[in-house]
Design an enzyme around this catalytic site. Structure first.
Site: not given
Length: 341
Positions: A110, A218
């Site tokens: 990530d 999100r």
């Protein structure tokens, strides 16, 4: 005396995050073109009995890069290791991940753009030839140890693909860009996750939360959590449109999804700098914020909503911004002058 129980809100939040995150790509809403291409690549790899090609996901935060990266190993039936580019400061930090990788497994990095240059270059032969070269000793006594790796799939995720070097980008077989979601897609996500959270929600309430979520799942999930808390406290646990509106207005989120910091930024340009153009550093000093905070966190959504424009001489707010803020009385034509940005 019995000890008081220790509350662990962070763990509860982590459990909720896992509950709301889709476990299979078929469960994901939106990004259908990306899903179809990945489905073909996964199916082909399984039929050929080969490792899946390396994949790079790029796009703004909160759009599903990590979700895709964690769903892919489940489709392949393989294990996954997770690393963060920020923690890979030297090649030795990467070696355990590479040597422990199982046949056809997935290594997910990530924020891959935050890897150090030396780590990136160390990764090249691992991606191309499934080997790493380790130098032992120094000077004339140095020797290179060549270690073969089991074939694996590297999945990288980045919010700033422009910071990746061209040699690293070119070594990914697939590059998928994730874009913002529509209101309809976000409303479906809100409805599904409301069911997972065991909170009743009306369709128009889900759409209202979606409209104020900046096109990002999100953010929609975070808004839903807050509205659920508000409904539990104020409305017997049921989310109606009026409950959603009241909850989000209490949080300072308006009908476009702007928060107090967004509006303060626009109002500062309108009131203090007559609508611009003005340099971002001048606005940042006025607001007592870092220019990076404005550029990275505030401006992208305002630009996308056509409330702000960047000119060669600085930032200017648009007529749409004046109208949204109710400041039409302040709007006056300004000459093209101001601070450079």
């Amino acid at each position: 005396m019995a000890r008081e129980p220790v509350l662990r809100p962070t763990k509860i939040r982590d459990d909720e995050d896992r509950l709301l995150r889709p476990q299979r790509m078929e469960e994901m809403v939106g990004q259908r073109a990306v899903y179809e291409r990945l489905k073909i690549a996964i199916d082909a790899a399984l039929k050929r009995n080969e490792p899946l090609g390396h994949i790079l996901f790029d796009g703004p935060p909160g759009l599903g890069k990590t979700t895709f990266a964690l769903c892919i190993p489940r489709h392949l039936g393989v294990s996954v290791q997770i690393a963060s580019g920020a923690t890979l400061k030297a090649p030795k930090d990467l070696i355990p991940y590479l040597t422990n990788a199982e046949e056809r497994s997935v290594l997910f990095i990530d924020e891959i753009h935050r890897m150090q240059k030396a780590v990136e270059e160390f990764l090249y032969p691992a991606m191309e030839d499934f080997r790493i070269d380790i130098t032992l000793g120094e000077g004339v006594n140095a020797r290179t140890l060549n270690i073969r790796l089991k074939p694996f799939t590297l999945i990288g995720a980045t919010t700033r693909s422009g910071l990746l070097s061209a040699p690293l980008r070119d070594r990914f077989h697939m590059r998928e860009h994730l874009d913002f979601y529509t209101v309809e897609e976000l409303a479906e996500i809100v409805r599904r996750n409301a069911r997972k959270l065991n909170v009743p929600i009306e369709d128009d309430a889900a759409e209202e939360i979606a409209r104020r979520s900046r096109g990002t799942p999100r953010i929609a999930n975070n808004r839903l959590r807050w509205v659920r808390d508000y409904a539990t406290s104020k409305a017997r646990g049921r989310i109606t449109r009026s409950v959603a509106e009241d909850a989000l207005e209490m949080q300072g989120v308006d009908s476009l999804g702007l928060d107090p910091q967004d509006r303060k930024y626009l109002e500062t340009i309108a009131r203090v700098f007559n609508g611009g153009p003005v340099g971002v550093e001048a606005v940042a000093h006025t607001l007592n914020l870092s220019p990076d905070t404005l550029v990275d966190e505030v401006e992208p959504f305002l630009l996308r909503c056509e409330l702000l424009i960047r000119t060669p001489r600085g930032r200017k707010i648009t007529p749409k911004a004046y109208e949204h803020l109710g400041l039409t009385g302040l709007r006056t034509p300004q000459p093209e002058q101001g601070f450079l940005f």
